[in-house]
Write a protein that holds these residues in place. Structure first.
Motif, PDB file in Angstrom:
ATOM      1  N   ARG A  28      12.048   0.328   1.653  1.00  0.00           N
ATOM      2  CA  ARG A  28      10.890   0.028   0.815  1.00  0.00           C
ATOM      3  C   ARG A  28      10.169   1.312   0.437  1.00  0.00           C
ATOM      4  NH1 ARG A  28      11.830  -3.485   4.643  1.00  0.00           N
ATOM      5  NH2 ARG A  28      11.735  -5.702   4.219  1.00  0.00           N
ATOM      6  N   TYR A  29       9.824   1.419  -0.830  1.00  0.00           N
ATOM      7  CA  TYR A  29       9.066   2.566  -1.331  1.00  0.00           C
ATOM      8  C   TYR A  29       7.843   2.049  -2.069  1.00  0.00           C
ATOM      9  CZ  TYR A  29      13.167   5.462  -0.454  1.00  0.00           C
ATOM     10  OH  TYR A  29      14.205   6.114   0.138  1.00  0.00           O
ATOM     11  N   VAL A  30       6.744   2.760  -1.907  1.00  0.00           N
ATOM     12  CA  VAL A  30       5.533   2.443  -2.667  1.00  0.00           C
ATOM     13  C   VAL A  30       5.372   3.532  -3.712  1.00  0.00           C
ATOM     14  CG1 VAL A  30       3.047   2.071  -2.577  1.00  0.00           C
ATOM     15  CG2 VAL A  30       4.494   1.340  -0.679  1.00  0.00           C
ATOM     16  N   LEU A  31       5.355   3.137  -4.969  1.00  0.00           N
ATOM     17  CA  LEU A  31       5.209   4.096  -6.054  1.00  0.00           C
ATOM     18  C   LEU A  31       3.753   4.501  -6.212  1.00  0.00           C
ATOM     19  CD1 LEU A  31       7.619   2.482  -8.680  1.00  0.00           C
ATOM     20  CD2 LEU A  31       8.117   4.267  -7.008  1.00  0.00           C
ATOM     21  N   ASP A  32       3.480   5.484  -7.058  1.00  0.00           N
ATOM     22  CA  ASP A  32       2.125   5.996  -7.259  1.00  0.00           C
ATOM     23  C   ASP A  32       1.164   4.917  -7.760  1.00  0.00           C
ATOM     24  OD1 ASP A  32       2.897   8.503  -6.445  1.00  0.00           O
ATOM     25  OD2 ASP A  32       3.357   9.188  -8.489  1.00  0.00           O
ATOM     26  N   ASP A  33       1.672   3.989  -8.516  1.00  0.00           N
ATOM     27  CA  ASP A  33       0.801   2.941  -9.051  1.00  0.00           C
ATOM     28  C   ASP A  33       0.656   1.744  -8.109  1.00  0.00           C
ATOM     29  OD1 ASP A  33       3.321   1.958  -9.284  1.00  0.00           O
ATOM     30  OD2 ASP A  33       3.207   1.480 -11.420  1.00  0.00           O
ATOM     31  N   GLY A  34       1.207   1.833  -6.888  1.00  0.00           N
ATOM     32  CA  GLY A  34       1.067   0.777  -5.903  1.00  0.00           C
ATOM     33  C   GLY A  34       2.182  -0.250  -5.926  1.00  0.00           C
ATOM     34  N   LEU A  35       3.133  -0.097  -6.822  1.00  0.00           N
ATOM     35  CA  LEU A  35       4.243  -1.033  -6.904  1.00  0.00           C
ATOM     36  C   LEU A  35       5.212  -0.776  -5.748  1.00  0.00           C
ATOM     37  CD1 LEU A  35       5.670  -3.234  -8.617  1.00  0.00           C
ATOM     38  CD2 LEU A  35       6.867  -1.369  -9.754  1.00  0.00           C
ATOM     39  N   VAL A  36       5.567  -1.847  -5.041  1.00  0.00           N
ATOM     40  CA  VAL A  36       6.523  -1.741  -3.936  1.00  0.00           C
ATOM     41  C   VAL A  36       7.926  -1.994  -4.503  1.00  0.00           C
ATOM     42  CG1 VAL A  36       7.248  -2.686  -1.710  1.00  0.00           C
ATOM     43  CG2 VAL A  36       4.818  -2.532  -2.273  1.00  0.00           C
TER      44      VAL A  36
END
Length: 116
Positions: A28-36
């Motif tokens: 799982r990765y969380v992107l800069d905009d908060g999208l998982v």
């Protein structure tokens, strides 16, 4: 009667393949905009199979060659190599492969001690 486009079918196939890979483990990765975002876990273990496919024939050839060197004396080996030379190009290639090198000479001497 309707017709499904090939691009739609290929997209469905991609989604099914991704879901299959995700079912075997995901990161799982969380992107800069908060999208998982879930990404499939990296596959492992392919190197071992490749190494086995590569190493087993080499080790078998070294073992067979060492066994021949352990069982044959120097004169019999020279005679065998001379007979191989007389067979033409394939015999010369096999004779070149049968030349004793340090690894097979050491293994042959160890096997000669074990075999008696």
């Amino acid at each position: 009667m309707f017709r499904v486009s090939s691009s739609f079918e290929s997209r469905l196939l991609q989604i099914e393949n991704r879901n299959r890979r995700l079912s075997k483990g995901a990161v799982r990765y969380v992107l800069d905009d908060g999208l998982v975002v879930l990404l499939p876990r990296a596959r492992r273990g392919g190197g071992l199979a490749f190494a086995l496919v590569l190493l087993v024939p080499i080790l078998a050839a070294l073992g067979a060659k060492s066994f021949l060197l352990a069982r044959l004396d120097a004169q019999a080996l020279a005679e065998l190599l001379a007979r191989l030379e007389a067979l033409g190009a394939p015999g010369r290639a096999l004779g070149w492969l049968m030349q004793p090198e340090p690894v097979t000479a050491a293994l042959g001497s160890m096997l000669a001690g074990l075999l008696g």
